[in-house]
Design a protein around this motif. Structure first.
Motif, PDB file in Angstrom:
ATOM      1  N   UNK A 181     -15.144  -0.422   7.761  1.00 34.21           N
ATOM      2  CA  UNK A 181     -16.358  -0.996   8.346  1.00 34.21           C
ATOM      3  C   UNK A 181     -16.239  -2.512   8.493  1.00 34.21           C
ATOM      4  N   UNK A 182     -15.720  -3.162   7.428  1.00 41.33           N
ATOM      5  CA  UNK A 182     -15.636  -4.631   7.420  1.00 41.33           C
ATOM      6  C   UNK A 182     -14.618  -5.161   8.435  1.00 41.33           C
ATOM      7  N   UNK A 183     -13.479  -4.474   8.544  1.00 38.36           N
ATOM      8  CA  UNK A 183     -12.405  -4.986   9.409  1.00 38.36           C
ATOM      9  C   UNK A 183     -12.435  -4.384  10.810  1.00 38.36           C
ATOM     10  N   UNK A 184     -13.109  -3.246  10.965  1.00 38.86           N
ATOM     11  CA  UNK A 184     -13.129  -2.573  12.261  1.00 38.86           C
ATOM     12  C   UNK A 184     -11.871  -1.741  12.507  1.00 38.86           C
ATOM     13  N   UNK A 185     -11.027  -1.630  11.488  1.00 40.14           N
ATOM     14  CA  UNK A 185      -9.802  -0.836  11.642  1.00 40.14           C
ATOM     15  C   UNK A 185     -10.106   0.638  11.417  1.00 40.14           C
ATOM     16  N   UNK A 186      -9.223   1.470  11.945  1.00 39.46           N
ATOM     17  CA  UNK A 186      -9.355   2.905  11.831  1.00 39.46           C
ATOM     18  C   UNK A 186      -9.133   3.323  10.370  1.00 39.46           C
ATOM     19  N   UNK A 187      -9.965   4.232   9.866  1.00 34.49           N
ATOM     20  CA  UNK A 187      -9.856   4.701   8.493  1.00 34.49           C
ATOM     21  C   UNK A 187      -8.502   5.361   8.247  1.00 34.49           C
ATOM     22  N   UNK A 188      -8.023   6.137   9.209  1.00 37.03           N
ATOM     23  CA  UNK A 188      -6.717   6.803   9.069  1.00 37.03           C
ATOM     24  C   UNK A 188      -5.592   5.768   8.927  1.00 37.03           C
ATOM     25  N   UNK A 189      -5.702   4.676   9.656  1.00 38.71           N
ATOM     26  CA  UNK A 189      -4.695   3.619   9.573  1.00 38.71           C
ATOM     27  C   UNK A 189      -4.671   3.028   8.166  1.00 38.71           C
ATOM     28  N   UNK A 190      -5.861   2.780   7.621  1.00 41.36           N
ATOM     29  CA  UNK A 190      -5.956   2.229   6.282  1.00 41.36           C
ATOM     30  C   UNK A 190      -5.445   3.212   5.219  1.00 41.36           C
ATOM     31  N   UNK A 191      -5.712   4.497   5.437  1.00 44.45           N
ATOM     32  CA  UNK A 191      -5.213   5.509   4.499  1.00 44.45           C
ATOM     33  C   UNK A 191      -3.684   5.544   4.499  1.00 44.45           C
ATOM     34  N   UNK A 192      -3.098   5.423   5.667  1.00 45.42           N
ATOM     35  CA  UNK A 192      -1.637   5.403   5.774  1.00 45.42           C
ATOM     36  C   UNK A 192      -1.071   4.162   5.080  1.00 45.42           C
ATOM     37  N   UNK A 193      -1.712   3.012   5.308  1.00 49.39           N
ATOM     38  CA  UNK A 193      -1.241   1.775   4.657  1.00 49.39           C
ATOM     39  C   UNK A 193      -1.354   1.883   3.133  1.00 49.39           C
ATOM     40  N   UNK A 194      -2.444   2.480   2.659  1.00 49.09           N
ATOM     41  CA  UNK A 194      -2.618   2.644   1.216  1.00 49.09           C
ATOM     42  C   UNK A 194      -1.548   3.574   0.660  1.00 49.09           C
ATOM     43  N   UNK A 195      -1.257   4.656   1.354  1.00 47.98           N
ATOM     44  CA  UNK A 195      -0.222   5.594   0.924  1.00 47.98           C
ATOM     45  C   UNK A 195       1.127   4.879   0.817  1.00 47.98           C
ATOM     46  N   UNK A 196       1.466   4.095   1.827  1.00 50.30           N
ATOM     47  CA  UNK A 196       2.739   3.361   1.805  1.00 50.30           C
ATOM     48  C   UNK A 196       2.728   2.271   0.735  1.00 50.30           C
ATOM     49  N   UNK A 197       1.569   1.644   0.540  1.00 52.55           N
ATOM     50  CA  UNK A 197       1.439   0.628  -0.513  1.00 52.55           C
ATOM     51  C   UNK A 197       1.730   1.229  -1.883  1.00 52.55           C
ATOM     52  N   UNK A 198       1.215   2.427  -2.109  1.00 53.94           N
ATOM     53  CA  UNK A 198       1.445   3.094  -3.393  1.00 53.94           C
ATOM     54  C   UNK A 198       2.928   3.353  -3.616  1.00 53.94           C
ATOM     55  N   UNK A 199       3.603   3.802  -2.570  1.00 53.43           N
ATOM     56  CA  UNK A 199       5.042   4.055  -2.692  1.00 53.43           C
ATOM     57  C   UNK A 199       5.789   2.770  -3.027  1.00 53.43           C
ATOM     58  N   UNK A 200       5.442   1.676  -2.326  1.00 48.63           N
ATOM     59  CA  UNK A 200       6.094   0.394  -2.572  1.00 48.63           C
ATOM     60  C   UNK A 200       5.772  -0.142  -3.976  1.00 48.63           C
ATOM     61  N   UNK A 201       4.543   0.044  -4.419  1.00 45.28           N
ATOM     62  CA  UNK A 201       4.144  -0.416  -5.749  1.00 45.28           C
ATOM     63  C   UNK A 201       4.885   0.344  -6.858  1.00 45.28           C
ATOM     64  N   UNK A 202       5.132   1.630  -6.621  1.00 41.20           N
ATOM     65  CA  UNK A 202       5.902   2.409  -7.599  1.00 41.20           C
ATOM     66  C   UNK A 202       7.300   1.822  -7.758  1.00 41.20           C
ATOM     67  N   UNK A 203       7.897   1.461  -6.640  1.00 43.44           N
ATOM     68  CA  UNK A 203       9.239   0.860  -6.681  1.00 43.44           C
ATOM     69  C   UNK A 203       9.197  -0.473  -7.422  1.00 43.44           C
ATOM     70  N   UNK A 204       8.219  -1.311  -7.092  1.00 44.66           N
ATOM     71  CA  UNK A 204       8.094  -2.612  -7.761  1.00 44.66           C
ATOM     72  C   UNK A 204       7.811  -2.446  -9.263  1.00 44.66           C
ATOM     73  N   UNK A 205       7.020  -1.469  -9.596  1.00 44.79           N
ATOM     74  CA  UNK A 205       6.690  -1.214 -11.000  1.00 44.79           C
ATOM     75  C   UNK A 205       7.956  -0.848 -11.775  1.00 44.79           C
ATOM     76  N   UNK A 206       8.773   0.026 -11.183  1.00 40.90           N
ATOM     77  CA  UNK A 206      10.030   0.421 -11.834  1.00 40.90           C
ATOM     78  C   UNK A 206      10.962  -0.763 -11.990  1.00 40.90           C
TER      79      UNK A 206
END
Length: 170
Positions: free
Chosen positions: A141-166
């Motif tokens: 709502x705040x950015x006007x971006x598509x919810x699906x786009x944000x969900x995909x970015x969050x999914x990829x962020x989680x994968x990248x964060x797992x790598x950084x955490x390790x």
């Protein structure tokens, strides 16, 4: 009437503080309350020195202590504080312990540090979601971006964060 010098009064305090605390403890059955009342006893004795006849300081200060204890036992404050062990089980402790606070703060800082290491657009989504607790629907709502786009970015962020955490653990 006898006038006592301040240094003599200090000697009396050192000499009779054990006696006064013992008297107070015998009434209160609580060391901390006994200390408080003992302090009040010596303050009162100091304030009323002009009424001391000079004959027996020990008896005089003991009498003040007994009277202070009786006043304390009669006071409404004392009645409010009396809880049984049974009562305490009904009091819920909602605060975190200092250890939990420290660990939470450490974890929050570590997560923020890891999220900040991501490149855009994943960094913004990760910081907003994990550090600021902003829901994806609110971000959309705040950015006007598509919810699906944000969900995909969050999914990829989680994968990248797992790598950084390790990497941090190594």
């Amino acid at each position: 009437m006898m006038i006592i010098q301040e240094n003599q009064f200090e000697k009396y305090i050192k000499q009779y503080e054990g006696l006064v605390i013992t008297i107070c403890f015998s009434f209160t059955k609580n060391y901390f309350d006994a200390e408080d009342i003992a302090q009040q006893t010596f303050l009162t004795a100091y304030e009323k020195l002009n009424k001391f006849d000079g004959k027996n300081f020990k008896a005089w200060v003991a009498k003040i202590a007994v009277n202070k204890c009786r006043d304390y036992i009669k006071s409404p404050v004392k009645k409010m504080e009396d809880l049984t062990c049974e009562d305490y089980k009904y009091i819920e402790d909602t605060k975190s312990s200092p250890e939990e606070n420290m660990l939470n703060n450490y974890s929050d800082r570590k997560i923020y540090k890891l999220c900040s290491r991501l490149k855009e657009p994943y960094k913004t989504v990760a910081v907003n979601y994990f550090c600021k607790d902003i829901k994806l629907s609110d971000m959309a709502k705040d950015t006007g971006e598509n919810l699906k786009t944000l969900q995909t970015r969050l999914y990829r962020s989680k994968k990248l964060l797992k790598i950084l955490w390790k990497e941090e653990l190594i």
